[in-house]
Write a protein that holds these residues in place. Structure first.
Motif, mmCIF file in Angstrom:
data_model
loop_
_atom_site.group_PDB
_atom_site.id
_atom_site.type_symbol
_atom_site.label_atom_id
_atom_site.label_comp_id
_atom_site.label_asym_id
_atom_site.label_seq_id
_atom_site.Cartn_x
_atom_site.Cartn_y
_atom_site.Cartn_z
ATOM 1 N N GLY A 45 8.073 -29.212 14.241
ATOM 2 C CA GLY A 45 7.312 -28.755 13.081
ATOM 3 C C GLY A 45 8.246 -28.159 12.052
ATOM 4 O O GLY A 45 9.375 -27.795 12.388
ATOM 5 N N PRO A 46 7.789 -28.033 10.812
ATOM 6 C CA PRO A 46 8.644 -27.521 9.747
ATOM 7 C C PRO A 46 9.127 -26.089 9.991
ATOM 8 O O PRO A 46 8.535 -25.353 10.810
ATOM 9 C CB PRO A 46 7.737 -27.551 8.515
ATOM 10 N N SER A 47 10.179 -25.710 9.310
ATOM 11 C CA SER A 47 10.685 -24.343 9.373
ATOM 12 C C SER A 47 9.573 -23.395 8.941
ATOM 13 O O SER A 47 8.944 -23.591 7.902
ATOM 14 C CB SER A 47 11.880 -24.241 8.414
ATOM 15 N N GLY A 48 9.297 -22.367 9.759
ATOM 16 C CA GLY A 48 8.253 -21.402 9.419
ATOM 17 C C GLY A 48 6.885 -21.774 9.946
ATOM 18 O O GLY A 48 5.915 -21.048 9.719
ATOM 19 N N SER A 63 8.910 -20.658 17.030
ATOM 20 C CA SER A 63 9.541 -19.555 17.775
ATOM 21 C C SER A 63 8.488 -18.542 18.205
ATOM 22 O O SER A 63 8.540 -18.014 19.318
ATOM 23 C CB SER A 63 10.596 -18.855 16.918
ATOM 24 N N GLN A 90 16.908 -18.809 19.900
ATOM 25 C CA GLN A 90 17.407 -19.516 18.711
ATOM 26 C C GLN A 90 18.674 -18.839 18.179
ATOM 27 O O GLN A 90 19.551 -19.486 17.649
ATOM 28 C CB GLN A 90 16.306 -19.516 17.628
ATOM 29 N N GLU A 98 15.430 -24.470 19.994
ATOM 30 C CA GLU A 98 16.479 -25.223 19.283
ATOM 31 C C GLU A 98 17.807 -25.193 20.067
ATOM 32 O O GLU A 98 18.839 -24.851 19.483
ATOM 33 C CB GLU A 98 16.752 -24.589 17.905
ATOM 34 N N GLY A 103 20.903 -26.938 18.452
ATOM 35 C CA GLY A 103 21.120 -26.752 17.011
ATOM 36 C C GLY A 103 22.578 -26.680 16.609
ATOM 37 O O GLY A 103 22.971 -27.168 15.564
ATOM 38 N N ALA A 104 23.404 -26.038 17.437
ATOM 39 C CA ALA A 104 24.819 -25.849 17.057
ATOM 40 C C ALA A 104 25.740 -26.761 17.856
ATOM 41 O O ALA A 104 26.959 -26.599 17.835
ATOM 42 C CB ALA A 104 25.230 -24.392 17.280
ATOM 43 N N HIS A 137 14.249 -29.542 16.083
ATOM 44 C CA HIS A 137 14.056 -30.235 14.805
ATOM 45 C C HIS A 137 14.541 -31.664 14.926
ATOM 46 O O HIS A 137 14.413 -32.449 14.012
ATOM 47 C CB HIS A 137 14.914 -29.588 13.716
ATOM 48 N N GLY A 166 14.043 -18.456 11.808
ATOM 49 C CA GLY A 166 15.469 -18.810 11.814
ATOM 50 C C GLY A 166 15.861 -19.657 10.618
ATOM 51 O O GLY A 166 16.842 -19.389 9.921
ATOM 52 N N GLY A 167 15.052 -20.660 10.334
ATOM 53 C CA GLY A 167 15.360 -21.551 9.212
ATOM 54 C C GLY A 167 15.224 -20.842 7.873
ATOM 55 O O GLY A 167 15.960 -21.122 6.919
ATOM 56 N N GLN A 168 14.274 -19.901 7.781
ATOM 57 C CA GLN A 168 14.116 -19.156 6.531
ATOM 58 C C GLN A 168 15.335 -18.266 6.296
ATOM 59 O O GLN A 168 15.814 -18.126 5.175
ATOM 60 C CB GLN A 168 12.826 -18.334 6.588
ATOM 61 N N GLU A 178 27.481 -25.517 8.876
ATOM 62 C CA GLU A 178 26.257 -26.035 9.507
ATOM 63 C C GLU A 178 25.001 -25.584 8.753
ATOM 64 O O GLU A 178 24.083 -25.049 9.385
ATOM 65 C CB GLU A 178 26.146 -25.508 10.946
ATOM 66 N N GLY A 217 21.487 -26.545 10.218
ATOM 67 C CA GLY A 217 21.308 -26.470 11.676
ATOM 68 C C GLY A 217 19.925 -26.050 12.111
ATOM 69 O O GLY A 217 19.411 -26.535 13.110
ATOM 70 N N ALA A 218 19.306 -25.129 11.369
ATOM 71 C CA ALA A 218 17.992 -24.612 11.790
ATOM 72 C C ALA A 218 16.870 -25.151 10.905
ATOM 73 O O ALA A 218 15.741 -24.671 10.979
ATOM 74 C CB ALA A 218 17.997 -23.083 11.722
ATOM 75 N N LEU A 219 17.155 -26.146 10.085
ATOM 76 C CA LEU A 219 16.133 -26.627 9.139
ATOM 77 C C LEU A 219 15.520 -27.950 9.596
ATOM 78 O O LEU A 219 16.193 -28.780 10.201
ATOM 79 C CB LEU A 219 16.758 -26.837 7.753
ATOM 80 N N ASP A 220 14.238 -28.146 9.270
ATOM 81 C CA ASP A 220 13.612 -29.435 9.525
ATOM 82 C C ASP A 220 14.131 -30.434 8.488
ATOM 83 O O ASP A 220 14.771 -30.037 7.513
ATOM 84 C CB ASP A 220 12.089 -29.301 9.420
#
Ligand SMILES: Nc1ncnc2c1ncn2[C@@H]1O[C@H](COP(=O)(O)OP(=O)(O)OP(=O)(O)O)[C@@H](O)[C@H]1O
Ligand SMILES: Nc1ncnc2c1ncn2[C@@H]1O[C@H](COP(=O)(O)OP(=O)(O)OP(=O)(O)O)[C@@H](O)[C@H]1O
Ligand SMILES: [Mg+2]
Ligand SMILES: [Mg+2]
Lengths: 226, 226
Positions: free
Chosen positions: A38-41, A45, A90, A165, A168-169, A198, B142-144, B165, B168-171
């Motif tokens: 799903g999208p960020s936000g 989490s 995360q 995630e 992620g890294a 993601h 995290g993405g925000q 990176e 990394g945490a973004l959709d």
């Protein structure tokens, strides 16, 4: 199994109030590998933290292995988590004053349980951490810290592994190693895996994907790799 | 332009000593969008920190816009960075006691410069942060948080933007917004972009990709999207 009914989580009050989870219903059968996208936000989490008992719902219920988390006090909840749950954060959440080896065994040390040496070695080898066990988090790269966080969640072989995630890294090779390891945890040991990601390539390792938007499950997919 | 010659960085001494950069030569012409890829632990963050003057090389030289960083004292280096450099950290490095808006404008506030209101609004709109400006980092996903870190690096329109990176945490949608913005920063404003990424889709926005392994550049690719 991991079951939540009408899970709602509101953060804050007044101007900054946010409805992060909006009456979510979700059942994850024992031994299933579920991916949450799903999208960020969108609340991923928040959902993971509430399912793992790291955060309390505003309303609704969560059951881990048949135990209702609402019925437990903080101390009992901590004991249940230490026995049954592994969580890959995360933001890793490593203890800065401990080296990698101590960070990995910390949950077992706190529970007074012994470390299975062969299993510890296998996890460290799979995640490529063998020559970094004496390093502290500040002496590790971002991806190495993430792998230490993953090793910590897996070394106690918990009933449920929550991963936020986890790749992620990581580059594609170390990411694939970790995802294969999670896949095996479900197939061979019957552990339940709930992984936020993601990355569609990571989600393809799962048995099922649920998609969140604005705190709700908006769609679902079975056998993404079929 | 960003130029480094024979860049070497050794961390620590004795048992935990690590050769993170091994005599790296690299020239990034002004206005180029360069992607840096490589396995976890290969030296990408170390290279980025040394090019941006956030870390000192053990030996070798770095020039930013013709100025040799070795010739500068700590104070002069800080002033140069504040004037010329934007840095998006792999772990965001936001100030927990400031809200998103204050975190974004912090470098300008510290330099005593005014914020270009229209530019600030444009960055916030592109990165989807409009309704989170009053939140502190702990009240953000995290993405925000990553997007706030990106906005902070871009709002002062620096000569060079280093991004570790950044997606990394973004959709994929918010990731594409940020990458398009970086692409435009190079094309329209002649800013130099040096971006570390694990994601080949992100690297395809760049003009050139260098691949690191064990602290060295092992290969290079021009026009990845051609
Ligand atoms: N303070 C330190 N002391 C000792 N070793 C360090 C220190 N910081 C980093 N290292 C080591 O230097 C190497 C390079 O680290 P670096 O952070 O540059 O890697 P990276 O390519 O950014 O990795 P990732 O993709 O995981 O972020 C790693 O093997 C790491 O363990
Ligand atoms: N402590 C808090 N106070 C207020 N709002 C919060 C708080 N923590 C999270 N939020 C908000 O709740 C929403 C959901 O956050 P959450 O961290 O669950 O998202 P996410 O899906 O994990 O996002 P990401 O992919 O960026 O990590 C976000 O919009 C965020 O701004
Ligand atoms: Mg999140
Ligand atoms: Mg790094």
């Amino acid at each position: 199994a991991v079951v939540t009914r009408s899970a709602t989580r509101v953060y804050g009050v007044g101007d900054t109030a946010v409805l992060a989870l909006d009456a979510v219903d979700l059942t994850v059968p024992t031994g299933q590998f579920l991916a949450v996208m799903g999208p960020s936000g969108s609340g991923k989490s928040t959902l993971l933290h509430c399912l793992a008992g790291l955060d309390r719902l505003t309303s609704g219920s969560v059951e881990l292995g048949g135990t209702a988390l609402e019925d437990l006090g903080d101390k009992e909840l901590t004991h249940l988590r230490r026995r049954e749950v592994g969580f890959i954060f995360q933001s890793y959440n490593l203890v800065p004053t401990l080296d990698a080896r101590e960070n990995i065994t910390l949950p077992l040390d706190l529970a007074g349980r012994t470390v299975d040496g062969a299993w510890f070695d296998r996890i460290v080898a799979t995640l490529g951490l063998g020559d970094r066990l004496d390093h502290r988090p500040s002496q590790l790269s971002g991806g190495q810290q993430q792998r230490v966080a993953a090793a910590r969640a897996l070394v106690s072989r918990p009933t449920v592994v929550f991963a936020d995630e986890p790749t992620g890294a990581l580059d594609s090779t170390s990411g694939a190693e970790l995802l294969s390891f999670l896949r095996q945890a479900a197939d061979e040991f019957g552990q339940t895996i709930v992984m936020v990601t993601h990355d569609p390539a990571a989600a393809s390792y799962a048995d099922r994907i649920v998609f969140l938007a604005d705190g709700r499950i908006v769609s679902e997919m079975l056998d993404p790799d079929a």
